[in-house]
Design a protein around this motif. Structure first.
Motif, PDB file in Angstrom:
ATOM      1  N   ARG A 157       0.834  -1.214   0.000  1.00  0.00           N
ATOM      2  CA  ARG A 157       0.000   0.000   0.000  1.00  0.00           C
ATOM      3  C   ARG A 157       0.865   1.259   0.000  1.00  0.00           C
ATOM      4  O   ARG A 157       0.548   2.239  -0.681  1.00  0.00           O
ATOM      5  CB  ARG A 157      -0.937  -0.008   1.209  1.00  0.00           C
ATOM      6  N   ARG A 158       1.962   1.232   0.748  1.00  0.00           N
ATOM      7  CA  ARG A 158       2.843   2.406   0.788  1.00  0.00           C
ATOM      8  C   ARG A 158       3.459   2.670  -0.595  1.00  0.00           C
ATOM      9  O   ARG A 158       3.606   3.824  -1.004  1.00  0.00           O
ATOM     10  CB  ARG A 158       3.938   2.209   1.829  1.00  0.00           C
ATOM     11  N   PHE A 159       3.823   1.610  -1.312  1.00  0.00           N
ATOM     12  CA  PHE A 159       4.333   1.802  -2.673  1.00  0.00           C
ATOM     13  C   PHE A 159       3.256   2.391  -3.567  1.00  0.00           C
ATOM     14  O   PHE A 159       3.525   3.307  -4.361  1.00  0.00           O
ATOM     15  CB  PHE A 159       4.847   0.479  -3.239  1.00  0.00           C
ATOM     16  N   LEU A 169      10.393 -16.100 -11.140  1.00  0.00           N
ATOM     17  CA  LEU A 169       9.637 -15.267 -10.216  1.00  0.00           C
ATOM     18  C   LEU A 169       8.266 -14.989 -10.809  1.00  0.00           C
ATOM     19  O   LEU A 169       8.158 -14.450 -11.915  1.00  0.00           O
ATOM     20  CB  LEU A 169      10.351 -13.938  -9.968  1.00  0.00           C
ATOM     21  N   VAL A 170       7.227 -15.361 -10.088  1.00  0.00           N
ATOM     22  CA  VAL A 170       5.846 -15.083 -10.488  1.00  0.00           C
ATOM     23  C   VAL A 170       5.352 -13.953  -9.594  1.00  0.00           C
ATOM     24  O   VAL A 170       5.296 -14.099  -8.364  1.00  0.00           O
ATOM     25  CB  VAL A 170       4.966 -16.331 -10.369  1.00  0.00           C
ATOM     26  N   LEU A 171       5.014 -12.825 -10.206  1.00  0.00           N
ATOM     27  CA  LEU A 171       4.808 -11.582  -9.479  1.00  0.00           C
ATOM     28  C   LEU A 171       3.420 -11.006  -9.742  1.00  0.00           C
ATOM     29  O   LEU A 171       3.019 -10.833 -10.896  1.00  0.00           O
ATOM     30  CB  LEU A 171       5.864 -10.556  -9.904  1.00  0.00           C
ATOM     31  N   ASP A 172       2.720 -10.701  -8.679  1.00  0.00           N
ATOM     32  CA  ASP A 172       1.423 -10.029  -8.798  1.00  0.00           C
ATOM     33  C   ASP A 172       1.639  -8.528  -8.668  1.00  0.00           C
ATOM     34  O   ASP A 172       2.139  -8.041  -7.650  1.00  0.00           O
ATOM     35  CB  ASP A 172       0.474 -10.518  -7.703  1.00  0.00           C
ATOM     36  N   PRO A 173       1.291  -7.742  -9.723  1.00  0.00           N
ATOM     37  CA  PRO A 173       1.586  -6.311  -9.705  1.00  0.00           C
ATOM     38  C   PRO A 173       0.773  -5.545  -8.679  1.00  0.00           C
ATOM     39  O   PRO A 173      -0.384  -5.875  -8.400  1.00  0.00           O
ATOM     40  CB  PRO A 173       1.245  -5.858 -11.133  1.00  0.00           C
ATOM     41  N   GLY A 174       1.404  -4.507  -8.107  1.00  0.00           N
ATOM     42  CA  GLY A 174       0.690  -3.595  -7.228  1.00  0.00           C
ATOM     43  C   GLY A 174      -0.327  -2.779  -7.997  1.00  0.00           C
ATOM     44  O   GLY A 174      -0.284  -2.675  -9.227  1.00  0.00           O
ATOM     45  N   ARG A 175      -1.244  -2.184  -7.260  1.00  0.00           N
ATOM     46  CA  ARG A 175      -2.346  -1.447  -7.888  1.00  0.00           C
ATOM     47  C   ARG A 175      -1.850  -0.347  -8.811  1.00  0.00           C
ATOM     48  O   ARG A 175      -2.447  -0.080  -9.851  1.00  0.00           O
ATOM     49  CB  ARG A 175      -3.241  -0.858  -6.781  1.00  0.00           C
ATOM     50  N   ARG A 176      -0.729   0.315  -8.457  1.00  0.00           N
ATOM     51  CA  ARG A 176      -0.218   1.421  -9.255  1.00  0.00           C
ATOM     52  C   ARG A 176       1.018   1.037 -10.065  1.00  0.00           C
ATOM     53  O   ARG A 176       1.730   1.899 -10.577  1.00  0.00           O
ATOM     54  CB  ARG A 176       0.137   2.598  -8.337  1.00  0.00           C
TER      55      ARG A 176
END
Length: 237
Positions: A30-32, A207-214
């Motif tokens: 969330r901070r990112f 690496l399987v990565l779920d992107p942040g909202r932004r």
């Protein structure tokens, strides 16, 4: 949207993998989304994307870009002192990279409003003296990844000395879990081929990565074409 060749202006790319305190990853993400990605760019860097790692509950990854190595040291130091002063960060692993070719850097999308798709980074630690041969063989393997449901977002290599600790990274954006499942045989085949040819110093890592909202690196609805049209696709998004 910026030019699809904006990646030329941020040729120094850092892949950071954080280990986060138990239970703190959602707050760090969330901070990112809310402040840290924007704060980093105000210092002159490019926030390509931030992600939660699948299969590692305390894993958080970030791809960021710089115009020069000097800027990398200056901006990175200033930002990290600020960001890491907060609770949550335990350990950081960093990999300093550059585009393998002028057209294989990361072309950033605008910051998104919603997390979409899956980002995959396949990391190859290359055996000493085998980088040139590994690059040629790996690019042939990467051609098998092209197809609907995947965008080749970058092919990167270690920046600096290549005699030891050299790495090669394929970066892709996948539409969904079905696309990930369909690509796993190709990922495994590439890893096996390079390992059998004695080109790797260690087993590859996926690496399987779920992107942040932004996150800038994320799936967009227009991105349903083959990888060779990567830049044009991202520009149209």
């Amino acid at each position: 949207m910026t030019s699809p060749h904006q990646n030329d202006h941020f040729p120094v790319i850092e892949l950071l993998r954080y280990t986060i305190s138990p239970g703190a990853r959602a707050n760090v993400a969330r901070r990112f989304d809310d402040t840290l990605a924007h704060a980093f760019q105000h210092l002159g860097g490019m926030a390509f994307g931030h992600f939660c790692e699948r299969g590692r509950p305390d894993g958080f990854a970030w791809l960021r870009g710089f115009r020069t190595r000097t800027a990398c040291a200056r901006i990175g130091r200033a930002f990290d002192e600020q960001a890491h002063s907060a609770d949550g960060f335990i350990r950081t692993e960093a990999l300093l990279l550059k585009p393998l070719h002028p057209d294989t850097g990361i072309a950033p999308l605008p910051m998104g409003g919603d997390a979409q798709g899956i980002v995959v980074a396949q990391l190859f630690q290359v055996a000493p003296g085998r980088m040139d041969a590994c690059e040629r063989a790996a690019e042939r393997c990467f051609a098998a990844y092209h197809g609907r449901g995947v965008i080749e977002a970058g092919i990167l290599a270690t920046l600096g000395e290549r005699a030891a600790g050299a790495a090669l990274v394929w970066l892709g954006i996948l539409s969904d879990d079905a696309a990930l499942a369909a690509l796993r045989p190709a990922f495994d085949a590439a890893a096996g081929e390079l390992a059998r040819a004695a080109m790797l110093a260690a087993p590859p890592e996926l690496l399987v990565l779920d992107p942040g909202r932004r996150s800038r690196l994320r799936w967009v609805s227009a991105a349903s074409v083959t990888a060779p049209a990567r830049s044009a696709t991202m520009a149209a998004a």
